[in-house]
Motif scaffolding. Sequence first.
Motif, PDB file in Angstrom:
ATOM      1  N   TYR A  63       0.769  -1.161  -0.013  1.00 53.41           N
ATOM      2  CA  TYR A  63       0.086   0.018  -0.077  1.00 53.41           C
ATOM      3  C   TYR A  63       0.963   1.235  -0.199  1.00 53.41           C
ATOM      4  CZ  TYR A  63      -3.799  -3.079   1.648  1.00 53.41           C
ATOM      5  OH  TYR A  63      -4.500  -4.053   1.540  1.00 53.41           O
ATOM      6  N   SER A  64       0.291   2.538  -0.730  1.00 50.83           N
ATOM      7  CA  SER A  64       0.974   3.599  -0.772  1.00 50.83           C
ATOM      8  C   SER A  64       0.546   4.319   0.627  1.00 50.83           C
ATOM      9  CB  SER A  64       0.820   4.431  -1.960  1.00 50.83           C
ATOM     10  OG  SER A  64       1.261   3.650  -3.109  1.00 50.83           O
ATOM     11  N   SER A  65       1.640   4.692   1.435  1.00 49.38           N
ATOM     12  CA  SER A  65       1.220   5.318   2.753  1.00 49.38           C
ATOM     13  C   SER A  65       0.149   4.867   3.407  1.00 49.38           C
ATOM     14  CB  SER A  65       1.172   6.906   2.177  1.00 49.38           C
ATOM     15  OG  SER A  65       2.379   7.187   1.671  1.00 49.38           O
ATOM     16  N   ALA A  66      -0.130   3.770   3.806  1.00 48.17           N
ATOM     17  CA  ALA A  66      -1.299   3.174   4.269  1.00 48.17           C
ATOM     18  C   ALA A  66      -1.775   3.980   5.562  1.00 48.17           C
ATOM     19  CB  ALA A  66      -1.181   1.480   4.602  1.00 48.17           C
ATOM     20  N   PHE A  67      -0.921   4.044   6.492  1.00 51.61           N
ATOM     21  CA  PHE A  67      -1.476   4.730   7.784  1.00 51.61           C
ATOM     22  C   PHE A  67      -1.769   6.348   7.632  1.00 51.61           C
ATOM     23  CE2 PHE A  67       0.209   1.082   9.630  1.00 51.61           C
ATOM     24  CZ  PHE A  67       0.236   1.062  10.899  1.00 51.61           C
ATOM     25  N   ASN A  68      -1.450   6.862   6.413  1.00 49.59           N
ATOM     26  CA  ASN A  68      -1.953   8.415   6.141  1.00 49.59           C
ATOM     27  C   ASN A  68      -3.107   8.340   5.504  1.00 49.59           C
ATOM     28  OD1 ASN A  68       0.341   9.102   7.502  1.00 49.59           O
ATOM     29  ND2 ASN A  68       1.657   9.112   5.529  1.00 49.59           N
ATOM     30  N   THR A  69      -3.678   7.232   4.948  1.00 50.99           N
ATOM     31  CA  THR A  69      -4.845   7.401   4.118  1.00 50.99           C
ATOM     32  C   THR A  69      -6.288   7.126   4.751  1.00 50.99           C
ATOM     33  OG1 THR A  69      -4.429   4.945   3.509  1.00 50.99           O
ATOM     34  CG2 THR A  69      -3.659   7.053   2.248  1.00 50.99           C
ATOM     35  N   THR A 114      -3.425  22.087   7.845  1.00 55.05           N
ATOM     36  CA  THR A 114      -4.344  21.489   8.813  1.00 55.05           C
ATOM     37  C   THR A 114      -4.777  20.049   8.048  1.00 55.05           C
ATOM     38  OG1 THR A 114      -5.312  23.439   9.676  1.00 55.05           O
ATOM     39  CG2 THR A 114      -6.689  21.473  10.080  1.00 55.05           C
ATOM     40  N   LEU A 115      -4.487  18.866   8.662  1.00 51.66           N
ATOM     41  CA  LEU A 115      -4.680  17.473   8.178  1.00 51.66           C
ATOM     42  C   LEU A 115      -6.176  16.912   8.899  1.00 51.66           C
ATOM     43  CD1 LEU A 115      -1.195  15.948   8.213  1.00 51.66           C
ATOM     44  CD2 LEU A 115      -2.329  17.168   6.379  1.00 51.66           C
ATOM     45  N   SER A 116      -6.782  16.247   8.184  1.00 46.97           N
ATOM     46  CA  SER A 116      -7.878  15.451   8.676  1.00 46.97           C
ATOM     47  C   SER A 116      -8.055  14.158   8.038  1.00 46.97           C
ATOM     48  CB  SER A 116      -9.341  16.137   8.275  1.00 46.97           C
ATOM     49  OG  SER A 116      -9.378  17.709   8.852  1.00 46.97           O
ATOM     50  N   THR A 117      -6.870  13.743   7.552  1.00 50.21           N
ATOM     51  CA  THR A 117      -6.908  12.340   7.137  1.00 50.21           C
ATOM     52  C   THR A 117      -5.580  11.638   7.837  1.00 50.21           C
ATOM     53  OG1 THR A 117      -5.782  12.755   5.105  1.00 50.21           O
ATOM     54  CG2 THR A 117      -8.132  12.614   4.829  1.00 50.21           C
ATOM     55  N   GLY A 118      -5.890  10.185   7.716  1.00 53.79           N
ATOM     56  CA  GLY A 118      -4.641   9.534   8.508  1.00 53.79           C
ATOM     57  C   GLY A 118      -4.443   9.535   9.851  1.00 53.79           C
ATOM     58  N   ALA A 119      -3.472   8.606  10.243  1.00 47.68           N
ATOM     59  CA  ALA A 119      -3.236   8.640  11.655  1.00 47.68           C
ATOM     60  C   ALA A 119      -2.164   9.026  11.982  1.00 47.68           C
ATOM     61  CB  ALA A 119      -3.233   7.070  12.162  1.00 47.68           C
ATOM     62  N   LEU A 129      -5.721   1.482  15.439  1.00 50.50           N
ATOM     63  CA  LEU A 129      -6.901   1.974  14.679  1.00 50.50           C
ATOM     64  C   LEU A 129      -6.732   1.766  13.215  1.00 50.50           C
ATOM     65  CD1 LEU A 129      -6.783   5.988  16.110  1.00 50.50           C
ATOM     66  CD2 LEU A 129      -8.520   4.018  16.477  1.00 50.50           C
ATOM     67  N   TYR A 130      -5.383   1.485  12.811  1.00 45.81           N
ATOM     68  CA  TYR A 130      -5.292   1.123  11.419  1.00 45.81           C
ATOM     69  C   TYR A 130      -5.756  -0.630  11.379  1.00 45.81           C
ATOM     70  CZ  TYR A 130      -3.302  -0.535   6.918  1.00 45.81           C
ATOM     71  OH  TYR A 130      -3.376  -1.040   5.833  1.00 45.81           O
ATOM     72  N   PHE A 149      -0.159  -8.182   8.621  1.00 45.24           N
ATOM     73  CA  PHE A 149       0.634  -7.912   9.920  1.00 45.24           C
ATOM     74  C   PHE A 149       1.456  -6.586   9.567  1.00 45.24           C
ATOM     75  CE2 PHE A 149       4.246  -7.717  12.511  1.00 45.24           C
ATOM     76  CZ  PHE A 149       3.736  -8.746  13.529  1.00 45.24           C
ATOM     77  N   PRO A 150       0.880  -5.264  10.063  1.00 47.38           N
ATOM     78  CA  PRO A 150      -0.540  -4.880   9.894  1.00 47.38           C
ATOM     79  C   PRO A 150      -0.872  -4.666   8.524  1.00 47.38           C
ATOM     80  CG  PRO A 150       0.669  -3.273  10.702  1.00 47.38           C
ATOM     81  CD  PRO A 150       1.622  -4.129  10.429  1.00 47.38           C
ATOM     82  N   ASP A 151      -0.214  -3.579   7.528  1.00 48.51           N
ATOM     83  CA  ASP A 151      -0.379  -3.546   6.443  1.00 48.51           C
ATOM     84  C   ASP A 151       0.485  -4.326   5.617  1.00 48.51           C
ATOM     85  OD1 ASP A 151       2.086  -2.194   7.379  1.00 48.51           O
ATOM     86  OD2 ASP A 151       1.824  -0.706   5.745  1.00 48.51           O
TER      87      ASP A 151
END
Length: 376
Positions: A63-69, A114-119, A129-130, A149-151
């Motif tokens: 995945y591309s930047s899984a946690f950030n999506t 200001t970010l409103s997506t991702g962890a 959370l992911y 495991f996990p992504d």
Amino acid sequence: MKCFEKLVKDFITSSLLASMDPLQFAYRHNRSTDDAIAHLLHTTLSHLDKGRGNYVKMLFVDYSSAFNTIIPSLLTTKLEDLGLHTSLCDWISNFLTDRPQSVWVGNCASSILTLSTGAPQGCVLSPLLYSLYTYDCTATSSSTIIVKFPDDTIAMGLISDNDKRAYLEEIKHLENWCQENNLLLNVSKTKELIVECSRKQERHYQPMRISGTMVERVDSFRYLGVHISQDLSWSRHTNSLVKKARQRLYHLRCLRDFRLPSKVLQNFYTCTIESILTGNITVWFGNSTKQDRQALQRVVRSAKRITHTELPDLQTIYYKRCQTKARRIVKDPTHPNNRLFSLLRSGKRFRSLKTKTERLNRSFFPQAIRTLNQGN
């Protein structure tokens, strides 16, 4: 804040333990990389053991930047569906949205975004959370399996009679799931590995395509620190371990030349060399060849001569770790492989697994059952 996050994490884990995907092996009690690899290998070997024409396709998904999506609104909806209290879901949504971020380079800072997506990175809650965000990414067929495991995700197809329809449908379902959940499949880094131990029959496999892009087929892939090859041999993996361990023997000799005590040298060996030689040892040592084991043991003998102390051989370490891990699995009814350990009527010994091939017989779970029975 991290202390408070840990409290929230423990509460969520205790509340949603039964709802979590059993094949998500990360960030859970009594789960580790060797559990994920052992399940993967046992499933593969068991399927190959059932018929000569059987083979297994493994798609190692990147995945591309899984946690950030992660989309907070979608995450909170999933958490509510799992039964988490609305107030806690609202707190998590607030935790993930409207986060100011800037980048510092020296004494200069970028403008605030200001970010409103991702962890957020480095947060205690982010991995959990992911895992919950992807809990519904599961196999849709009895002949397909998805291990996470996990992504680090693997989609497996257990192919019989050369019928690949369920596997292809599973990949299509995974592709659609990623689109619905804002996860971008990086096809250029996604690899496919075909495991087939029969050498009598040559097959011509059609290339896998995702979104019109061809997926590269490889002979081996490094998954969670272990090189998995298409014939499930471990020479490539053990050669890599020997090379790394020998590089660290140089540092051990330097410490000896400084006349450090043997106890210090032994501790250095345990932390930096033995840890390499025994990483995930329960999943690969049983099926490694005699030559591979001898190459590994030569490193141990070299360390013995340098430290002038007795060091445990790898066979002993393998046996003890198999026994320890098997006992932990037996005590954990939520473990996906707990069902493999069933007691006989006497209640003292475990039922041996039926195997046709020596490769499956020497894999972790049959070996673990034998070590438990020997201990009893």
